[in-house]
Design a protein around this motif. Structure first.
Motif, short mmCIF file in Angstrom:
data_model
loop_
_atom_site.label_atom_id
_atom_site.label_comp_id
_atom_site.label_asym_id
_atom_site.label_seq_id
_atom_site.Cartn_x
_atom_site.Cartn_y
_atom_site.Cartn_z
N PRO A 204 -28.30 -27.74 16.53
CA PRO A 204 -27.75 -27.02 17.69
C PRO A 204 -26.95 -27.96 18.58
CG PRO A 204 -30.12 -26.63 17.44
CD PRO A 204 -29.77 -27.75 16.54
N ARG A 205 -25.98 -27.39 19.26
CA ARG A 205 -25.21 -28.14 20.24
C ARG A 205 -25.52 -27.56 21.61
NH1 ARG A 205 -21.65 -31.67 18.80
NH2 ARG A 205 -20.59 -31.52 20.83
N GLY A 206 -25.79 -28.43 22.57
CA GLY A 206 -26.12 -27.98 23.91
C GLY A 206 -24.87 -27.79 24.76
N THR A 207 -25.10 -27.52 26.02
CA THR A 207 -24.00 -27.40 26.96
C THR A 207 -23.44 -28.79 27.25
OG1 THR A 207 -25.57 -27.51 28.78
CG2 THR A 207 -24.98 -25.32 27.98
N VAL A 208 -22.44 -28.87 28.11
CA VAL A 208 -21.79 -30.14 28.40
C VAL A 208 -22.82 -31.15 28.89
CG1 VAL A 208 -20.07 -31.27 29.83
CG2 VAL A 208 -19.64 -28.97 28.94
N ASN A 209 -22.78 -32.32 28.29
CA ASN A 209 -23.66 -33.45 28.63
C ASN A 209 -25.12 -33.22 28.23
OD1 ASN A 209 -21.53 -34.90 29.81
ND2 ASN A 209 -21.82 -33.83 31.77
N GLN A 210 -25.45 -32.05 27.62
CA GLN A 210 -26.84 -31.78 27.26
C GLN A 210 -27.30 -32.69 26.13
OE1 GLN A 210 -28.78 -29.77 28.88
NE2 GLN A 210 -30.60 -29.89 27.61
N ASP A 211 -26.40 -33.04 25.21
CA ASP A 211 -26.80 -33.85 24.07
C ASP A 211 -27.22 -35.25 24.48
OD1 ASP A 211 -24.44 -32.42 21.70
OD2 ASP A 211 -26.52 -31.90 22.15
N ALA A 212 -26.87 -35.67 25.67
CA ALA A 212 -27.27 -37.00 26.12
C ALA A 212 -28.70 -37.01 26.64
CB ALA A 212 -26.33 -37.49 27.23
N LYS A 213 -29.27 -35.82 26.87
CA LYS A 213 -30.63 -35.75 27.39
C LYS A 213 -31.64 -35.89 26.26
CE LYS A 213 -29.38 -32.87 31.35
NZ LYS A 213 -29.65 -31.60 32.08
N ASP A 214 -32.91 -36.14 26.65
CA ASP A 214 -33.97 -36.30 25.66
C ASP A 214 -34.12 -35.03 24.83
OD1 ASP A 214 -34.54 -38.82 26.53
OD2 ASP A 214 -36.18 -38.22 27.85
N HIS A 215 -34.14 -35.18 23.53
CA HIS A 215 -34.42 -34.06 22.65
C HIS A 215 -34.99 -34.58 21.34
CE1 HIS A 215 -30.28 -35.24 21.62
NE2 HIS A 215 -30.53 -34.76 20.42
N LEU A 216 -35.63 -33.67 20.61
CA LEU A 216 -36.26 -34.03 19.35
C LEU A 216 -35.70 -33.13 18.26
CD1 LEU A 216 -38.65 -36.06 18.70
CD2 LEU A 216 -40.05 -34.01 18.38
N ARG A 217 -35.28 -33.72 17.14
CA ARG A 217 -34.72 -32.96 16.03
C ARG A 217 -35.79 -32.74 14.97
NH1 ARG A 217 -28.71 -35.71 15.09
NH2 ARG A 217 -27.63 -34.46 16.66
N VAL A 218 -36.10 -31.47 14.70
CA VAL A 218 -37.16 -31.10 13.76
C VAL A 218 -36.58 -30.23 12.67
CG1 VAL A 218 -39.41 -30.01 13.47
CG2 VAL A 218 -38.88 -31.22 15.61
N ALA A 219 -36.73 -30.63 11.40
CA ALA A 219 -36.27 -29.86 10.25
C ALA A 219 -37.45 -29.10 9.65
CB ALA A 219 -35.64 -30.77 9.21
N VAL A 220 -37.23 -27.83 9.34
CA VAL A 220 -38.29 -26.97 8.83
C VAL A 220 -37.85 -26.40 7.49
CG1 VAL A 220 -39.73 -24.95 9.32
CG2 VAL A 220 -38.93 -26.39 11.21
N ILE A 221 -38.64 -26.65 6.43
CA ILE A 221 -38.30 -26.22 5.08
C ILE A 221 -39.57 -25.73 4.39
CG2 ILE A 221 -36.38 -27.82 4.89
CD1 ILE A 221 -38.06 -29.70 3.32
N HIS A 222 -39.39 -24.95 3.34
CA HIS A 222 -40.56 -24.55 2.55
C HIS A 222 -40.86 -25.59 1.47
CE1 HIS A 222 -43.62 -22.34 0.51
NE2 HIS A 222 -42.91 -22.32 -0.61
N ALA A 223 -39.97 -25.69 0.50
CA ALA A 223 -40.23 -26.58 -0.64
C ALA A 223 -39.58 -27.94 -0.43
CB ALA A 223 -39.72 -25.94 -1.93
N PRO A 224 -40.35 -29.03 -0.46
CA PRO A 224 -39.80 -30.35 -0.13
C PRO A 224 -39.12 -31.04 -1.31
CG PRO A 224 -42.16 -30.53 -0.50
CD PRO A 224 -41.82 -29.07 -0.63
N TYR A 225 -38.05 -30.44 -1.79
CA TYR A 225 -37.27 -31.09 -2.84
C TYR A 225 -36.56 -32.31 -2.27
CZ TYR A 225 -38.02 -27.45 -6.32
OH TYR A 225 -38.58 -26.61 -7.24
N GLN A 226 -36.40 -33.34 -3.09
CA GLN A 226 -35.86 -34.60 -2.60
C GLN A 226 -34.46 -34.44 -2.02
OE1 GLN A 226 -36.39 -38.11 -5.05
NE2 GLN A 226 -38.11 -37.18 -6.14
N ARG A 227 -33.64 -33.56 -2.61
CA ARG A 227 -32.28 -33.39 -2.10
C ARG A 227 -32.29 -32.90 -0.65
NH1 ARG A 227 -33.35 -28.79 -5.28
NH2 ARG A 227 -32.91 -26.78 -4.23
N VAL A 228 -33.29 -32.08 -0.30
CA VAL A 228 -33.37 -31.54 1.05
C VAL A 228 -33.90 -32.60 2.01
CG1 VAL A 228 -34.22 -29.65 2.46
CG2 VAL A 228 -33.80 -29.29 0.02
N LEU A 229 -34.91 -33.34 1.57
CA LEU A 229 -35.43 -34.42 2.40
C LEU A 229 -34.36 -35.47 2.65
CD1 LEU A 229 -39.00 -34.93 0.86
CD2 LEU A 229 -38.28 -33.37 2.69
N ASP A 230 -33.57 -35.78 1.62
CA ASP A 230 -32.48 -36.74 1.78
C ASP A 230 -31.46 -36.24 2.81
OD1 ASP A 230 -33.53 -38.52 -0.07
OD2 ASP A 230 -32.23 -37.87 -1.72
#
Length: 320
Positions: A204-230
């Motif tokens: 996601p992209r935030g509003t102006v200057n929002q990306d400079a604030k603290d945030h955490l990136r979390v990826a959610v998947i069902h099957a952990p195939y290596q191509r997706v983890l990579d």
């Protein structure tokens, strides 16, 4: 004549040996099956801690659910799912395969009702789209499962609607930002890689200057195939959450999983580990799952689990 009598005696002795061996093998198989039927209902919570929050943030509790494979009449499982609300999570992450029966949606939603009051995100697995079919229980030893011809379709839109009406966010090939406990979480999810349905939507992209604030990136998947983890590791995810493997489901004590039902190394079939790709490292939690296919309802040395992942702040850097 004596030779024939001796030969006959030897044949009878060998026959008795085979009978004893076969009987012992049958008894062991029955005992293992009985144990596996018992263990599949020995639900528990695996507790993990991970210091990835920005410095100064209070701990944040993520309840990771996966592979519930609900069947109507599973009252013990339903009661346990309801009890998980007592853990007081700040967020629920559901990584798919909720169903194992055409009529499981309503009782599943009832079982999850207390948790649906908590903020949540979800992605589907193959058994949210299609009902499992009968097959040789040992076939899992010979490679990842495949979609059967003419599978029975499940009412995934109804389940997705039930989750969505409660406020859980659908991350199927899409992104979403949520502010939880004062911290911005950027989620990116994909459809089930086991069905080759994943499409990456970035972050996601935030509003102006929002990306400079603290945030955490979390990826959610069902099957952990290596191509997706990579992909998500290269794309600077802070945390990966996946399921699908059932932790191997039938494991050898002291050794672990025999299979992962994907191309993930079997020693990674369950647990919290670091995934490395192109010089980057991202923690990935693979849930051992809560249920089983209704056609293979056993677990051996791999008890069903939910995961309570407590995120804590990173240590301050540059302190005197």
């Amino acid at each position: 004549m004596k030779i024939n009598a001796a030969l006959a005696s030897r044949v009878r002795s060998i026959g008795r040996g085979f009978a004893v061996t076969a009987g012992a093998g049958l008894a062991a198989g029955i005992a293992a099956t009985g144990y596996g039927l018992w263990e599949k209902n020995q639900f528990g919570v695996r507790h993990e801690s991970l210091a990835i929050l920005p410095a100064g943030h209070a701990p944040f509790r993520v309840l990771h659910l996966s592979d519930i494979h609900f069947v109507p009449g599973q009252d013990t499982k339903a009661a346990w799912l309801q009890s998980l609300a007592d853990l007081k999570p700040d967020l629920v992450v559901n990584t798919g395969d909720n169903l194992s029966h055409q009529h499981a949606i309503d009782p599943l939603l009832e079982a999850l009702r207390p948790l649906l009051e908590v903020p949540g995100v979800f992605v589907p697995g193959s058994n949210d789209y299609f009902a499992p079919s009968f097959k040789n229980p040992a076939s899992y030893l010979f490679g990842p499962s495949i979609k059967r011809p003419k599978p029975v379709e499940l009412d995934w839109p109804k389940l997705r609607s039930g989750f969505g009406m409660a406020g859980w966010v659908d991350l199927t090939n899409r992104t979403q930002s949520l502010v939880l406990n004062g911290l911005r979480f950027d989620f990116s999810g994909v459809d089930d890689p086991h069905l080759n349905r994943e499409k990456y939507a970035g972050w996601p992209r935030g509003t102006v200057n929002q990306d400079a604030k603290d945030h955490l990136r979390v990826a959610v998947i069902h099957a952990p195939y290596q191509r997706v983890l990579d992909h998500f590791t290269n794309d600077r995810a802070d945390l990966l959450l996946a399921g699908h493997t059932h932790g191997g489901q039938i494991c050898i004590p002291g050794y672990g999983a025999l299979v992962a039902n994907c191309d993930l190394p079997t020693w990674r079939a369950k647990g919290l580990n670091n995934w490395e790709s192109n010089g980057r490292t991202t923690p990935v939690n693979v849930s051992g799952g809560i249920g089983t296919s209704r056609y293979a309802p056993v677990r051996i040395a791999c008890r069903p689990e939910a995961v309570l992942l407590t995120l804590t702040a990173r240590e301050e850097t540059g302190a005197a």
